[in-house]
Scaffold this active site. Structure first.
Site, short mmCIF file in Angstrom:
data_model
loop_
_atom_site.label_atom_id
_atom_site.label_comp_id
_atom_site.label_asym_id
_atom_site.label_seq_id
_atom_site.Cartn_x
_atom_site.Cartn_y
_atom_site.Cartn_z
N CYS A 343 0.83 -1.20 0.00
CA CYS A 343 0.00 0.00 0.00
C CYS A 343 0.87 1.26 0.00
CB CYS A 343 -0.97 -0.02 1.18
SG CYS A 343 -2.38 1.12 0.95
N HIS A 458 -3.60 -5.47 0.99
CA HIS A 458 -3.38 -5.79 2.40
C HIS A 458 -3.77 -7.24 2.66
CE1 HIS A 458 -2.52 -1.74 3.79
NE2 HIS A 458 -3.57 -1.28 3.15
#
Length: 518
Positions: A343, A458
């Site tokens: 991310c 994630h």
């Protein structure tokens, strides 16, 4: 603020603490699983959570990771009603405010105080809705109910307990010391109506012979007129995601003993680190030592460096450059070291990160008068990528493919940035969604994993086969033989059962059921 008591008659128990990190989240999960095991339909609830570890529900809404774990304890899908208000700090005095799973605005403290009455109305509606669907509710507070500077606009502790008609168990962490003073002092600072809501105490994280506590328990009960519901032992290696960074920060700089065939994986501790639970699964692998570092002196000579997510990617990128860690990571990669970004860490691997609308870095911009942070930050330059922060936040659950190996991966995306390739030279797709959308890139490599790669996904390392393939690639690079087959299964369900068993043995569950009226 509307303090009207709910018309709901769903039995409710609330865990509050004498401090943050007293173990409320874990005990809430434990009681949820115990009630489920005993045949009740149960759901968790936390009115307001301040955390950078978040999770995406099946409906594409964002809640605190702790409430997702508690939902799993109830064997429920995470529901935004379980955590209607989520605050994600982006600086010391400002947070992104997420209400019912969607970002509302970035607010400084005083702005949020003015907004709290509106937030509490959303909290009440969410609670009434979910409570009506279950036999019993287990609520979690935040911080301490005795924070007298916050009580006037409380929406998460005693005001929420009163609204839900919940009885409160006050949790104290004996491992940190001063627990009896904390319990007595908390009660002294509560108003009469608040004291009436407290059913009793739980001592958490005790090491030793519990009979040594008898005199202190008796004294505290006599002083406060509140009984103890039990003493929960210190639980090592729970196998559950941490709620916040308190325990995580304790590991910074800790040098773990390495066995001869162990892989040394380093995680960078960013100032605004988010979703550091992405690396939790490494802790159960027999051939991995995970270290957390925040200085170049601590890096050493690892087999892999992981750059995690961030709630303030431009700010943390600037910190990487100023601390020298950015240059160290780049030198490590250029020497053939494996670097992975997730991310915000993925964004940092690129050439540039732009935040033209100050989506993430507005607080530092105003305090430092540094207008450059509104423009373009130089990335680490390890991947030819450009990222621009946008108003729209991507919130989605994902099933995808790790392109080089063909492994199926699952997880979720939470990000504002849009990342595009700035050049195809030596770069290839790393991870794609089912529809073919690229959500990760890496440098072409002769190995099964790219030496430098990153993704928006994630939870990517929660996938057992993928994680083992990644670790075996590191082993081969190190000159070690790969381990055959999955070595460890990362599932929190068995951990929740073990937790429930220990807590059931430690607490007077008959007394808990009496308090609930069940």
């Amino acid at each position: 603020m509307n303090n009207t008591v709910t018309t709901s008659i769903t039995p409710a128990l609330m865990l509050q603490g004498t401090s943050s990190n007293a173990g409320k989240s874990v005990l809430t999960a434990a009681l949820c699983r115990i009630l489920l095991q005993d045949g009740f339909s149960v759901a968790p609830f936390k009115a307001q959570n301040m955390a950078l570890n978040s999770f995406v529900t099946p409906n594409g809404e964002e809640i605190g990771r702790a409430q997702a774990v508690q939902a799993a304890a109830c064997r429920l899908e995470p529901d935004v009603r379980m955590n209607p208000v989520l605050l994600k700090p982006s600086s010391d005095t400002g947070s992104q405010v997420i209400v019912l799973g969607k970002p509302v605005a970035n607010m400084r403290v005083k702005e949020y105080m003015n907004y709290k009455a509106t937030a509490f109305r959303h909290v009440q509606t969410a609670y009434d809705s979910i409570a009506a669907e279950h036999d019993v509710m287990v609520l979690e507070g935040a911080g301490s109910p005795a924070e007298i500077n916050l009580k006037a606009h409380d929406i998460v502790n005693m005001q929420m307990a009163r609204y839900a008609r919940a009885k409160v168990l006050l949790v104290g962490d004996i491992d940190r010391g001063g627990v009896f003073a904390s319990l007595v002092g908390t009660m002294e600072l509560l108003d009469t109506w608040e004291k009436d809501l407290v059913a009793g105490f739980i001592l958490n994280r005790f090491r030793g012979d519990v009979t040594l506590l008898d005199s202190a328990l008796e004294f505290t009960t006599n002083r406060t007129n509140k009984p103890f519901f039990g003493v929960v032992p210190y639980l090592m290696q729970l196998g559950l995601p941490e709620e916040d960074s308190v325990t995580f920060k304790e590991a910074i700089g800790r040098q773990l003993p390495l066995r001869d065939d162990a892989l040394d994986i380093v995680l960078l501790d960013l100032p605004h680190i988010a979703n550091f639970t992405d690396v939790d699964a490494f802790s159960i692998e027999p051939d991995v030592a995970l270290r957390v570092v925040n200085s170049i002196e601590q890096i050493g000579n690892p087999d892999c460096i992981i750059i995690p997510g961030s709630k303030n990617t431009p700010g943390d990128l600037l910190w990487l450059h100023k601390s020298g860690l950015g240059a160290a990571v780049k030198s490590f990669a250029e020497a053939g070291g494996v670097v992975t970004g997730i991310c915000g860490g993925f964004q940092m691997l690129g050439d540039t990160v732009s935040d033209p609308a100050s989506i993430e870095y507005v607080e530092q911009a105003s305090s430092t008068k540094d207008t450059s942070i509104h423009a373009t930050q130089q990335g680490l330059g390890l991947l030819p990528l450009r990222t621009v922060m946008g108003e729209e936040k991507v919130l989605t659950r994902v099933t995808g493919t790790h392109v080089p190996t063909g492994n199926t991966v699952t997880g979720y995306e939470i990000h504002h940035g849009v990342t595009e390739a700035a050049g195809a030279q030596k770069m290839q797709s790393a991870i794609t969604r089912e529809d073919g959308t690229i959500i990760g890139y890496g440098l072409a490599d002769s190995h099964s994993f790219q030496s430098v790669w990153g993704t928006y996904l994630h939870g990517v390392f929660d996938n057992d086969e993928f994680r083992r393939a990644f670790l075996n690639d590191l082993r081969i690079r190190k000159g070690l033989s790969p381990l055959q087959g999955v070595q460890a299964s990362f599932s929190i369900d068995p951990a929740l059962d073990r937790l429930a068993h220990t807590v059931r043995e430690a607490l007077d569950m008959k007394k808990v059921y009496e308090v609930l009226g069940l």
